[in-house]
Motif scaffolding. Structure first.
Motif, PDB file in Angstrom:
ATOM      1  N   PRO A   1      54.964  11.769  64.792  1.00  0.00           N
ATOM      2  CA  PRO A   1      55.014  13.140  65.318  1.00  0.00           C
ATOM      3  C   PRO A   1      53.640  13.792  65.426  1.00  0.00           C
ATOM      4  O   PRO A   1      53.404  14.587  66.337  1.00  0.00           O
ATOM      5  CB  PRO A   1      55.897  13.888  64.319  1.00  0.00           C
TER       6      PRO A   1
ATOM      7  N   ARG B   1      44.468   6.924  59.521  1.00  0.00           N
ATOM      8  CA  ARG B   1      43.610   7.269  58.404  1.00  0.00           C
ATOM      9  C   ARG B   1      42.428   6.312  58.410  1.00  0.00           C
ATOM     10  O   ARG B   1      42.583   5.124  58.702  1.00  0.00           O
ATOM     11  CB  ARG B   1      44.428   7.066  57.123  1.00  0.00           C
TER      12      ARG B   1
ATOM     13  N   ASN C   1      51.200   1.280  53.710  1.00  0.00           N
ATOM     14  CA  ASN C   1      52.595   0.960  53.361  1.00  0.00           C
ATOM     15  C   ASN C   1      53.129   0.047  54.448  1.00  0.00           C
ATOM     16  O   ASN C   1      53.328   0.473  55.580  1.00  0.00           O
ATOM     17  CB  ASN C   1      53.420   2.251  53.282  1.00  0.00           C
TER      18      ASN C   1
ATOM     19  N   ASN D   1      55.824  -0.995  55.292  1.00  0.00           N
ATOM     20  CA  ASN D   1      57.061  -0.578  55.962  1.00  0.00           C
ATOM     21  C   ASN D   1      56.787   0.232  57.221  1.00  0.00           C
ATOM     22  O   ASN D   1      57.574   0.225  58.164  1.00  0.00           O
ATOM     23  CB  ASN D   1      57.880   0.328  55.042  1.00  0.00           C
ATOM     24  N   ILE D   2      55.714   0.998  57.191  1.00  0.00           N
ATOM     25  CA  ILE D   2      55.510   1.979  58.259  1.00  0.00           C
ATOM     26  C   ILE D   2      54.112   1.954  58.861  1.00  0.00           C
ATOM     27  O   ILE D   2      53.864   2.634  59.846  1.00  0.00           O
ATOM     28  CB  ILE D   2      55.789   3.422  57.733  1.00  0.00           C
TER      29      ILE D   2
ATOM     30  N   LEU E   1      46.974  10.215  49.848  1.00  0.00           N
ATOM     31  CA  LEU E   1      47.180   8.933  50.530  1.00  0.00           C
ATOM     32  C   LEU E   1      48.547   8.916  51.214  1.00  0.00           C
ATOM     33  O   LEU E   1      48.620   9.021  52.424  1.00  0.00           O
ATOM     34  CB  LEU E   1      47.023   7.756  49.562  1.00  0.00           C
ATOM     35  N   ARG E   2      49.628   8.759  50.484  1.00  0.00           N
ATOM     36  CA  ARG E   2      50.998   8.918  50.996  1.00  0.00           C
ATOM     37  C   ARG E   2      51.821   9.484  49.847  1.00  0.00           C
ATOM     38  O   ARG E   2      51.530   9.207  48.685  1.00  0.00           O
ATOM     39  CB  ARG E   2      51.618   7.566  51.392  1.00  0.00           C
TER      40      ARG E   2
ATOM     41  N   ARG F   1      53.425   5.756  41.875  1.00  0.00           N
ATOM     42  CA  ARG F   1      54.143   4.514  41.579  1.00  0.00           C
ATOM     43  C   ARG F   1      53.344   3.599  40.652  1.00  0.00           C
ATOM     44  O   ARG F   1      53.892   2.704  40.029  1.00  0.00           O
ATOM     45  CB  ARG F   1      54.488   3.758  42.860  1.00  0.00           C
ATOM     46  N   PHE F   2      52.030   3.831  40.550  1.00  0.00           N
ATOM     47  CA  PHE F   2      51.205   3.020  39.658  1.00  0.00           C
ATOM     48  C   PHE F   2      50.984   3.692  38.303  1.00  0.00           C
ATOM     49  O   PHE F   2      50.197   3.224  37.501  1.00  0.00           O
ATOM     50  CB  PHE F   2      49.858   2.694  40.321  1.00  0.00           C
TER      51      PHE F   2
ATOM     52  N   GLU G   1      58.099   3.835  47.541  1.00  0.00           N
ATOM     53  CA  GLU G   1      56.755   3.255  47.420  1.00  0.00           C
ATOM     54  C   GLU G   1      56.736   2.136  46.376  1.00  0.00           C
ATOM     55  O   GLU G   1      56.000   1.173  46.499  1.00  0.00           O
ATOM     56  CB  GLU G   1      55.732   4.333  47.050  1.00  0.00           C
TER      57      GLU G   1
ATOM     58  N   ALA H   1      61.135   3.952  53.799  1.00  0.00           N
ATOM     59  CA  ALA H   1      60.011   4.846  53.515  1.00  0.00           C
ATOM     60  C   ALA H   1      60.359   6.228  54.042  1.00  0.00           C
ATOM     61  O   ALA H   1      61.257   6.381  54.866  1.00  0.00           O
ATOM     62  CB  ALA H   1      58.741   4.334  54.195  1.00  0.00           C
ATOM     63  N   LEU H   2      59.624   7.229  53.528  1.00  0.00           N
ATOM     64  CA  LEU H   2      59.841   8.606  53.980  1.00  0.00           C
ATOM     65  C   LEU H   2      58.584   9.098  54.669  1.00  0.00           C
ATOM     66  O   LEU H   2      57.490   9.027  54.096  1.00  0.00           O
ATOM     67  CB  LEU H   2      60.237   9.484  52.790  1.00  0.00           C
ATOM     68  N   THR H   3      58.727   9.544  55.903  1.00  0.00           N
ATOM     69  CA  THR H   3      57.575   9.910  56.703  1.00  0.00           C
ATOM     70  C   THR H   3      57.667  11.379  57.120  1.00  0.00           C
ATOM     71  O   THR H   3      58.671  12.047  56.876  1.00  0.00           O
ATOM     72  CB  THR H   3      57.487   9.030  57.964  1.00  0.00           C
ATOM     73  N   ARG H   4      56.593  11.836  57.758  1.00  0.00           N
ATOM     74  CA  ARG H   4      56.485  13.224  58.197  1.00  0.00           C
ATOM     75  C   ARG H   4      57.703  13.647  59.008  1.00  0.00           C
ATOM     76  O   ARG H   4      58.165  12.911  59.879  1.00  0.00           O
ATOM     77  CB  ARG H   4      55.216  13.350  59.065  1.00  0.00           C
TER      78      ARG H   4
ATOM     79  N   ARG I   1      61.631  12.224  56.449  1.00  0.00           N
ATOM     80  CA  ARG I   1      62.269  11.452  57.525  1.00  0.00           C
ATOM     81  C   ARG I   1      62.393  10.001  57.076  1.00  0.00           C
ATOM     82  O   ARG I   1      61.391   9.271  57.020  1.00  0.00           O
ATOM     83  CB  ARG I   1      61.419  11.563  58.794  1.00  0.00           C
TER      84      ARG I   1
END
Lengths: 81, 229
Positions: free
Chosen positions: A16, A40, A68, A70-71, B57-58, B64-65, B94, B101-104, B146
């Protein structure tokens, strides 16, 4: 060694941010622009005896944390400094 | 039942989760610090909402670490119950404890609203207090919610019944207009293959008293408390 890492949204994953930037560019009159993706850019320094070994480490760094799988996709360049 | 609620630097909703569990639901709940290496005997671990590590970062990528996540992964591998809410869901993805995964958000906007959710699978430790197809009204508040996963993964999630909650409209239909963030297949919450790890973007801990706008969140906690008994 210095590494430059580029992380981008994987092809086919809705971006997006890229779409919003593309819309803005078009409204500015840059109608020839298409397929804008926002990612990035990361730079880092790494101690390694050779470029090949630095590349192995940077790949692991990307796979474990910076991207990641996955994405996102990643590419990187390693240069001696 | 004994609950443990993890606090990462940047967690926001751990206090509300503890309050919901102790004061609203009468459970025994302890706060766990992200540097702890043990889970204090918790029978269910909650990863709360917030912005762990500033979402740098995300979302969830750095949390997660955290030292405690090794114990959480081991606990999950042994069949222990793990609930990830919002940022906690992002951390579980993650950490590969949940798929996808969850994105914007599709809209690029932070959404803060009540949504209707349909219980897609009521035969799990996280949803067993609800009826199949029951609608739950819960709040959401996120910028990166998302849900995305590869198409074949989505098909498998569907076949195995791992999609526990979907965004729907008031009539229970999963329409595009009722999808607040553009999640694939309107997914609001998924479980792992063993059904002992569950992540969801909506906040059950903010909906446990009528004064807070609803009590539907109790269904999730009561399911878990019943499952462990």
């Amino acid at each position: 060694m210095r590494a430059k890492v580029y992380v981008t949204p994987r092809k086919g994953i809705l971006d997006p941010q890229g779409r919003a930037v593309e819309g803005a560019l078009k409204s500015l009159g840059f109608g020839a622009v298409g397929n804008v993706r926002v990612g990035r850019f990361i730079t880092l320094e790494i101690d390694a005896p050779s470029r090949a070994e630095a590349e192995i480490a940077v790949r692991q760094i990307c796979e474990r944390l910076l991207a990641n799988p996955n994405i996102e996709d990643f590419t990187f360049e390693v240069a001696a400094e | 039942m004994k609950w443990g609620v993890v606090r990462f630097p940047g967690s926001l909703d751990d206090g509300d989760a503890l309050w919901a569990l102790r004061d609203a639901l009468g459970q025994e709940a302890a706060s766990l610090w992200h540097k702890d290496e043990t889970l204090g005997g918790a029978e269910c671990v909650v990863l709360p909402g917030g912005f762990s590590y500033g979402d740098y970062l995300r979302c969830g990528a750095i949390a997660r670490f955290s030292p405690i996540m090794k114990s959480v992964a081991r606990f999950a591998a042994d069949g222990g119950l793990v609930l990830g809410i919002c940022n906690g869901f992002q951390i579980l993805c993650e950490a590969h404890l949940l798929p996808g995964a969850l994105t914007r958000n599709r809209s690029l906007a932070f959404v803060c609203d009540f949504v209707n959710l349909r219980v897609e699978n009521a035969a799990t430790p996280f949803t067993r207090a609800a009826r199949p197809g029951e609608l739950l009204r819960l709040p959401i508040k996120h910028g990166e919610g998302r849900y995305v996963a590869p198409e074949d993964e989505l098909r498998q999630l569907e076949e195995r019944g791992q999609i526990l909650l979907r965004y729907v409209d008031e009539s229970g239909a999963a329409t595009d207009a009722a999808n607040p963030n553009g999640a694939m297949r309107s997914i609001a919450g998924v479980a792992n293959e063993r059904f002992n790890v569950f992540g969801l973007m909506p906040h059950p801990e903010h909906a446990v008293e009528a004064a807070l706008g609803g009590v539907a969140g109790r269904k999730i906690f009561e399911s878990i408390a019943g499952a462990a008994r």
